[in-house]
Write a protein that holds these residues in place. Structure first.
Motif, PDB file in Angstrom:
ATOM      1  N   TYR A 112      -2.515  -2.149   0.056  1.00 43.26           N
ATOM      2  CA  TYR A 112      -2.805  -1.802  -1.346  1.00 43.26           C
ATOM      3  C   TYR A 112      -2.305  -2.896  -2.276  1.00 43.26           C
ATOM      4  N   LYS A 128      -7.102  -0.611  -1.801  1.00 40.14           N
ATOM      5  CA  LYS A 128      -6.790  -1.033  -0.430  1.00 40.14           C
ATOM      6  C   LYS A 128      -8.032  -1.737   0.100  1.00 40.14           C
ATOM      7  N   ARG A 150      -4.831   1.116  -7.872  1.00 38.25           N
ATOM      8  CA  ARG A 150      -4.548   0.245  -6.742  1.00 38.25           C
ATOM      9  C   ARG A 150      -5.700   0.353  -5.751  1.00 38.25           C
TER      10      ARG A 150
END
Length: 93
Positions: free
Chosen positions: A51, A5, A3
């Motif tokens: 995210y 951000k 993931r």
């Protein structure tokens, strides 16, 4: 699942995106520029998108984010929404 951000600044033209990239390269604050220039509602939050994983963003945007390292500012990236300057702030594996 990886993931990322990221924050972004969305503008209408490549020329404006390049101009903003120059300001960032010169040391201007990304979040401040997002609040000033971004045409995305996230601009009010300094461009913060939080995210996200693969498959959650449009392909050109996602590809740029997942190729970058934490701390990188990339762009201009063209999508159907306009031109993006993207700052990857964190990556979680």
């Amino acid at each position: 699942m990886v993931r990322v951000k990221a924050s972004h600044i969305l503008v209408k033209t490549e020329a404006q995106a390049k101009e903003i990239m120059q300001k960032i390269s010169a040391g201007d604050d990304f979040a401040k520029l997002a609040k000033m220039y971004s045409q995305c509602p996230s601009g009010n939050a300094g461009g913060d998108l939080g995210y996200f994983g693969k498959g959650q963003m449009v392909k050109p945007f996602e590809d740029a984010c997942f190729k970058a390292k934490a701390g990188d500012v990339v762009g201009p990236v063209k999508t159907q929404f306009g031109w993006h300057i993207i700052k990857v702030t964190d990556i979680k594996n």
